[in-house]
Design an enzyme around this catalytic site. Structure first.
Site, PDB file in Angstrom:
ATOM      1  N   PRO A 142       0.820  -1.226   0.000  1.00  0.00           N
ATOM      2  CA  PRO A 142       0.000   0.000   0.000  1.00  0.00           C
ATOM      3  C   PRO A 142       0.854   1.277   0.000  1.00  0.00           C
ATOM      4  CG  PRO A 142      -0.935  -1.619   1.487  1.00  0.00           C
ATOM      5  CD  PRO A 142       0.352  -2.212   0.991  1.00  0.00           C
ATOM      6  N   TRP A 170      -2.678  -4.539  -5.155  1.00  0.00           N
ATOM      7  CA  TRP A 170      -2.644  -4.502  -6.624  1.00  0.00           C
ATOM      8  C   TRP A 170      -2.011  -5.759  -7.205  1.00  0.00           C
ATOM      9  CZ3 TRP A 170      -5.865  -1.326  -8.460  1.00  0.00           C
ATOM     10  CH2 TRP A 170      -6.001  -0.028  -7.976  1.00  0.00           C
ATOM     11  N   GLU A 372       4.312  -2.559 -13.661  1.00  0.00           N
ATOM     12  CA  GLU A 372       5.643  -2.969 -14.125  1.00  0.00           C
ATOM     13  C   GLU A 372       6.564  -1.761 -14.279  1.00  0.00           C
ATOM     14  OE1 GLU A 372       6.844  -5.840 -14.514  1.00  0.00           O
ATOM     15  OE2 GLU A 372       5.180  -7.239 -14.736  1.00  0.00           O
ATOM     16  N   THR A 374       6.052   2.642 -13.682  1.00  0.00           N
ATOM     17  CA  THR A 374       5.246   3.647 -14.395  1.00  0.00           C
ATOM     18  C   THR A 374       6.064   4.232 -15.554  1.00  0.00           C
ATOM     19  OG1 THR A 374       5.986   5.546 -13.104  1.00  0.00           O
ATOM     20  CG2 THR A 374       4.112   4.321 -12.212  1.00  0.00           C
TER      21      THR A 374
HETATM   22  P1  TGC Z   1      18.463   0.450  -7.102  1.00  0.00           P
HETATM   23  O1  TGC Z   1      19.394   0.947  -6.012  1.00  0.00           O
HETATM   24  O2  TGC Z   1      18.534   1.069  -8.453  1.00  0.00           O
HETATM   25  O3  TGC Z   1      18.646  -1.130  -7.270  1.00  0.00           O
HETATM   26  C1  TGC Z   1      18.593  -2.022  -6.173  1.00  0.00           C
HETATM   27  C2  TGC Z   1      19.275  -3.303  -6.584  1.00  0.00           C
HETATM   28  O4  TGC Z   1      18.541  -3.903  -7.675  1.00  0.00           O
HETATM   29  C3  TGC Z   1      19.388  -3.984  -8.843  1.00  0.00           C
HETATM   30  N1  TGC Z   1      18.511  -3.685  -9.988  1.00  0.00           N
HETATM   31  C4  TGC Z   1      18.080  -4.614 -10.839  1.00  0.00           C
HETATM   32  N2  TGC Z   1      18.333  -5.920 -10.910  1.00  0.00           N
HETATM   33  C5  TGC Z   1      17.735  -6.618 -11.896  1.00  0.00           C
HETATM   34  N3  TGC Z   1      16.879  -6.037 -12.771  1.00  0.00           N
HETATM   35  C6  TGC Z   1      16.593  -4.721 -12.713  1.00  0.00           C
HETATM   36  N4  TGC Z   1      15.706  -4.167 -13.553  1.00  0.00           N
HETATM   37  C7  TGC Z   1      17.206  -3.933 -11.713  1.00  0.00           C
HETATM   38  N5  TGC Z   1      17.144  -2.624 -11.357  1.00  0.00           N
HETATM   39  C8  TGC Z   1      17.954  -2.485 -10.289  1.00  0.00           C
HETATM   40  C9  TGC Z   1      20.471  -2.980  -8.624  1.00  0.00           C
HETATM   41  O5  TGC Z   1      21.619  -3.313  -9.352  1.00  0.00           O
HETATM   42  C10 TGC Z   1      20.683  -3.080  -7.124  1.00  0.00           C
HETATM   43  O6  TGC Z   1      21.407  -4.272  -6.856  1.00  0.00           O
HETATM   44  P2  TGC Z   1      22.443  -4.340  -5.635  1.00  0.00           P
HETATM   45  O7  TGC Z   1      23.002  -5.714  -5.724  1.00  0.00           O
HETATM   46  O8  TGC Z   1      23.428  -3.246  -5.896  1.00  0.00           O
HETATM   47  O9  TGC Z   1      21.610  -4.114  -4.400  1.00  0.00           O
HETATM   48  O10 TGC Z   1      16.996   0.507  -6.516  1.00  0.00           O
HETATM   49  P3  TGC Z   1      16.061   1.752  -6.152  1.00  0.00           P
HETATM   50  O11 TGC Z   1      15.474   1.459  -4.806  1.00  0.00           O
HETATM   51  O12 TGC Z   1      16.774   3.057  -6.369  1.00  0.00           O
HETATM   52  O13 TGC Z   1      14.849   1.597  -7.203  1.00  0.00           O
HETATM   53  C11 TGC Z   1      15.053   1.606  -8.541  1.00  0.00           C
HETATM   54  C12 TGC Z   1      13.701   1.571  -9.312  1.00  0.00           C
HETATM   55  C13 TGC Z   1      12.846   2.765  -8.961  1.00  0.00           C
HETATM   56  C14 TGC Z   1      14.070   1.652 -10.764  1.00  0.00           C
HETATM   57  C15 TGC Z   1      12.965   0.278  -9.040  1.00  0.00           C
HETATM   58  O14 TGC Z   1      12.707   0.058  -7.743  1.00  0.00           O
HETATM   59  C16 TGC Z   1      11.718   0.103  -9.900  1.00  0.00           C
HETATM   60  O15 TGC Z   1      11.810  -0.467 -10.986  1.00  0.00           O
HETATM   61  N6  TGC Z   1      10.483   0.549  -9.441  1.00  0.00           N
HETATM   62  C17 TGC Z   1       9.250   0.242 -10.118  1.00  0.00           C
HETATM   63  C18 TGC Z   1       8.511  -0.837  -9.344  1.00  0.00           C
HETATM   64  C19 TGC Z   1       7.802  -1.805 -10.232  1.00  0.00           C
HETATM   65  O16 TGC Z   1       8.069  -1.913 -11.430  1.00  0.00           O
HETATM   66  N7  TGC Z   1       6.902  -2.576  -9.661  1.00  0.00           N
HETATM   67  C20 TGC Z   1       6.241  -3.597 -10.395  1.00  0.00           C
HETATM   68  C21 TGC Z   1       5.479  -4.509  -9.471  1.00  0.00           C
HETATM   69  S1  TGC Z   1       4.960  -6.013 -10.272  1.00  0.00           S
HETATM   70  C22 TGC Z   1       3.789  -5.552 -11.349  1.00  0.00           C
HETATM   71  O17 TGC Z   1       3.470  -4.435 -11.580  1.00  0.00           O
HETATM   72  C23 TGC Z   1       3.162  -6.680 -12.045  1.00  0.00           C
HETATM   73  S2  TGC Z   1       1.910  -6.263 -13.141  1.00  0.00           S
HETATM   74  C24 TGC Z   1       1.954  -7.697 -13.991  1.00  0.00           C
HETATM   75  C25 TGC Z   1       0.885  -7.895 -14.942  1.00  0.00           C
HETATM   76  O18 TGC Z   1      -0.298  -8.007 -14.556  1.00  0.00           O
HETATM   77  O19 TGC Z   1       1.227  -8.007 -16.155  1.00  0.00           O
HETATM   78  P1  FAD Z   2       3.137   5.467  -6.941  1.00  0.00           P
HETATM   79  O1  FAD Z   2       4.468   4.823  -6.808  1.00  0.00           O
HETATM   80  O2  FAD Z   2       2.522   6.055  -5.722  1.00  0.00           O
HETATM   81  O3  FAD Z   2       3.261   6.596  -8.053  1.00  0.00           O
HETATM   82  C1  FAD Z   2       2.289   7.650  -8.204  1.00  0.00           C
HETATM   83  C2  FAD Z   2       2.846   8.651  -9.218  1.00  0.00           C
HETATM   84  O4  FAD Z   2       4.067   9.217  -8.725  1.00  0.00           O
HETATM   85  C3  FAD Z   2       3.182   8.004 -10.564  1.00  0.00           C
HETATM   86  O5  FAD Z   2       2.844   8.879 -11.612  1.00  0.00           O
HETATM   87  C4  FAD Z   2       4.682   7.824 -10.511  1.00  0.00           C
HETATM   88  O6  FAD Z   2       5.289   7.823 -11.811  1.00  0.00           O
HETATM   89  C5  FAD Z   2       5.087   9.054  -9.699  1.00  0.00           C
HETATM   90  N1  FAD Z   2       6.381   8.879  -9.028  1.00  0.00           N
HETATM   91  C6  FAD Z   2       6.701   8.017  -8.032  1.00  0.00           C
HETATM   92  N2  FAD Z   2       7.992   8.128  -7.699  1.00  0.00           N
HETATM   93  C7  FAD Z   2       8.515   9.082  -8.511  1.00  0.00           C
HETATM   94  C8  FAD Z   2       9.811   9.648  -8.682  1.00  0.00           C
HETATM   95  N3  FAD Z   2      10.868   9.233  -7.945  1.00  0.00           N
HETATM   96  N4  FAD Z   2       9.975  10.623  -9.604  1.00  0.00           N
HETATM   97  C9  FAD Z   2       8.925  11.022 -10.381  1.00  0.00           C
HETATM   98  N5  FAD Z   2       7.687  10.535 -10.283  1.00  0.00           N
HETATM   99  C10 FAD Z   2       7.483   9.558  -9.366  1.00  0.00           C
HETATM  100  N6  FAD Z   2       2.226  -5.101  -8.321  1.00  0.00           N
HETATM  101  C11 FAD Z   2       2.696  -6.320  -7.960  1.00  0.00           C
HETATM  102  O7  FAD Z   2       3.584  -6.427  -7.117  1.00  0.00           O
HETATM  103  N7  FAD Z   2       2.181  -7.464  -8.525  1.00  0.00           N
HETATM  104  C12 FAD Z   2       1.200  -7.435  -9.438  1.00  0.00           C
HETATM  105  O8  FAD Z   2       0.774  -8.487  -9.944  1.00  0.00           O
HETATM  106  C13 FAD Z   2       0.658  -6.158  -9.827  1.00  0.00           C
HETATM  107  N8  FAD Z   2      -0.404  -6.086 -10.690  1.00  0.00           N
HETATM  108  C14 FAD Z   2      -0.998  -4.870 -10.914  1.00  0.00           C
HETATM  109  C15 FAD Z   2      -2.201  -4.820 -11.634  1.00  0.00           C
HETATM  110  C16 FAD Z   2      -2.834  -3.594 -11.838  1.00  0.00           C
HETATM  111  C17 FAD Z   2      -4.135  -3.548 -12.562  1.00  0.00           C
HETATM  112  C18 FAD Z   2      -2.258  -2.412 -11.352  1.00  0.00           C
HETATM  113  C19 FAD Z   2      -2.907  -1.072 -11.580  1.00  0.00           C
HETATM  114  C20 FAD Z   2      -1.080  -2.450 -10.635  1.00  0.00           C
HETATM  115  C21 FAD Z   2      -0.448  -3.683 -10.390  1.00  0.00           C
HETATM  116  N9  FAD Z   2       0.707  -3.766  -9.588  1.00  0.00           N
HETATM  117  C22 FAD Z   2       1.217  -4.997  -9.238  1.00  0.00           C
HETATM  118  C23 FAD Z   2       1.230  -2.567  -8.938  1.00  0.00           C
HETATM  119  C24 FAD Z   2       2.015  -1.656  -9.855  1.00  0.00           C
HETATM  120  O9  FAD Z   2       3.272  -2.188 -10.151  1.00  0.00           O
HETATM  121  C25 FAD Z   2       2.104  -0.275  -9.191  1.00  0.00           C
HETATM  122  O10 FAD Z   2       0.817   0.309  -9.286  1.00  0.00           O
HETATM  123  C26 FAD Z   2       3.141   0.613  -9.827  1.00  0.00           C
HETATM  124  O11 FAD Z   2       4.450   0.110  -9.625  1.00  0.00           O
HETATM  125  C27 FAD Z   2       3.062   2.061  -9.320  1.00  0.00           C
HETATM  126  O12 FAD Z   2       2.967   2.092  -7.937  1.00  0.00           O
HETATM  127  P2  FAD Z   2       1.788   2.980  -7.218  1.00  0.00           P
HETATM  128  O13 FAD Z   2       0.507   2.592  -7.850  1.00  0.00           O
HETATM  129  O14 FAD Z   2       1.948   2.808  -5.764  1.00  0.00           O
HETATM  130  O15 FAD Z   2       2.104   4.472  -7.652  1.00  0.00           O
END
Ligand code: TGC
Ligand code: FAD
Length: 393
Positions: A142, A170, A372, A374
């Protein structure tokens, strides 16, 4: 016409010539699967916010799950271009359907294969591949979405087992999932991957209501209230934030291809409609402004196809960087959203109905551009790559 029209693919640069026969066969078989199992029903599922659970076994039987996973665990043993083509076809059907497959393949099977023990691989992978069981992936909390490293879910070592507390939000597939790959911090603040099974005491997965996007896909929470986790359910071979982020790379790659599927579906519908619909005594396709929209759609689809093909080659050779994947996910979802909007305009008033797929695709893409990572997070990942300076820390 409509969602069920005969879909014609876009291949302006003869990209088929650089695909292998096997890749084309796989693409065509998933295209048939979508035309048979998804397109005839999708508008109804979307309208009724219905996830057709029976699709999971059907996908499993069609080889859709775990295409890159080793065949000895029931996977397809295929290359990354084949994986991408599968995602492209599924998402042409619907982003929610592609989501189900992305989660199962990249976010559940991949971490078990890459970070799991031999016993875990044997126990779970064949069942996940066949669709006998469904998985989900719990990273987002959350208060920690874009910043998953801040997560507060906790794993406490009790000697013979762990105790898990916390919640995830989510989570795609969660209300129906048999297993969840969950990320939580141990007492040393190290992030660990845990296989949580449905039915464990103190674990629940309530459904998220009121979604106006991805309505054919289930989304829910994961709630852990003193859940006892056997030690053999921890993924032993990788920990730290890099472990879940490594899974995201695979899923983001699939989304890059999936977005092309949506764009092709909208373009195909717009092209056909514009040739049939007459205004001022002639087909609207004869007007320059309509032609401009169609020409720009074709240009962007062709660029996206070439981008994905090259990225697939980089994935296969182990040279793809996370920033390469961010560029493709960000670009392709953005162009798909613009193409969906322009295609909707070409359909005029008819474009807002569910006789055509554009509104559904547009609403779905609002999730795809958010999950995955934003759109802006991917931009900042690229900014970091270019400058060497992280905008996050
Ligand atoms: P940062 O300090 O950059 O990195 C921490 C550690 O992670 C390593 N790393 C990676 N390793 C593998 N693949 C990548 N893409 C990596 N990016 C970073 C990095 O080398 C480091 O390793 P170590 O050994 O030095 O500790 O981390 P940060 O905290 O500054 O965050 C970086 C950031 C913002 C890019 C990252 O946290 C991020 O990508 N945030 C977005 C979160 C996200 O994508 N959530 C997705 C949740 S799952 C989902 O949405 C499923 S939807 C699925 C569906 O329905 O299709
Ligand atoms: P926030 O992180 O609160 O972001 C809000 C806004 O602030 C965004 O516009 C973002 O770009 C901006 N923002 C945040 N940080 C910064 C920054 N440093 N600089 C500039 N702008 C910034 N997650 C899972 O783990 N597993 C799943 O299976 C999964 N499935 C999903 C399915 C759906 C339908 C949806 C909607 C989401 C799902 N997610 C899942 C979660 C998804 O990965 C998150 O919604 C996403 O990573 C963004 O997090 P948040 O919604 O908390 O937005």
């Amino acid at each position: 016409m409509g969602t069920n029209r005969d879909f014609e693919s876009v291949d302006f640069y003869n990209i088929d010539e650089i695909l292998t026969d096997e890749q084309k066969l796989i693409r065509n078989s998933v295209r048939d699967f979508v035309s048979r199992e998804i397109s005839p029903n999708i508008e109804e599922w979307f309208e009724n916010n219905h996830f057709p659970i029976e699709i999971v076994k059907k996908m499993g039987n069609s080889g859709i799950f775990g295409p890159t996973v080793n065949e000895k665990y029931g996977g397809g043993g295929l290359d990354y271009i084949s994986y991408g083509l599968i995602m492209q076809e599924l998402e042409r059907g619907d982003s929610g359907m592609r989501s189900t497959a992305s989660v199962q393949s990249s976010l559940v099977m991949y971490p078990i294969e890459a970070y799991g023990s031999e016993e875990q691989k044997k126990k779970y992978l064949p069942k996940l591949a066949s669709g006998e069981i469904l998985g989900c992936f719990g990273l987002t909390e959350p208060d920690y979405g874009s910043d998953p490293g801040g997560m507060v879910s906790k794993l406490k070592d009790e000697g013979n087992y762990y105790i898990l507390n916390g919640s995830k939000m989510w989570i795609s597939n969660s209300p129906e999932a048999d297993i969840a790959i969950v990320w939580a911090k141990d007492e040393n603040k190290r992030i660990k991957g845990i296989i949580v099974e449905k039915g464990m005491e103190g674990f629940s997965a309530p459904k998220t209501e009121g979604k106006l996007s991805l309505r054919s896909s289930l989304t829910g929470e994961l709630v852990f209230n003193n859940v006892k986790i056997p030690k053999e359910n921890i993924l032993p071979n990788k920990d730290g934030l890099g472990a879940p982020l490594g899974c995201l790379d695979k899923a983001r790659y699939g989304i890059s291809w999936g977005a092309i599927g949506v764009a092709m579906d909208c373009y195909d519908s717009a092209k056909k409609y514009s040739l049939e619909r007459k205004q001022f005594g002639k087909p609207i396709a004869s007007f320059q402004l309509i032609q401009k929209k169609l020409a720009e759609m074709l240009t962007e689809i062709t660029k996206a196809q070439l981008l994905c093909w090259r990225l697939g080659k980089l994935m296969d050779s182990g040279k793809a960087k996370s920033s390469h994947i961010s560029l493709a996910k960000r670009n392709n979802v953005e162009i798909a959203l613009k193409i969906a909007r322009d295609a909707r305009q070409i359909h005029g008033g008819m474009g807002i109905t569910n006789d055509f797929p554009m509104m559904r695709h547009m609403m779905n893409l609002e999730s795809v551009i958010t999950y995955e990572g934003t759109h802006d997070i991917h931009l900042l990942i690229l900014g970091n790559e270019i400058t060497g300076i992280s905008a996050f820390s």
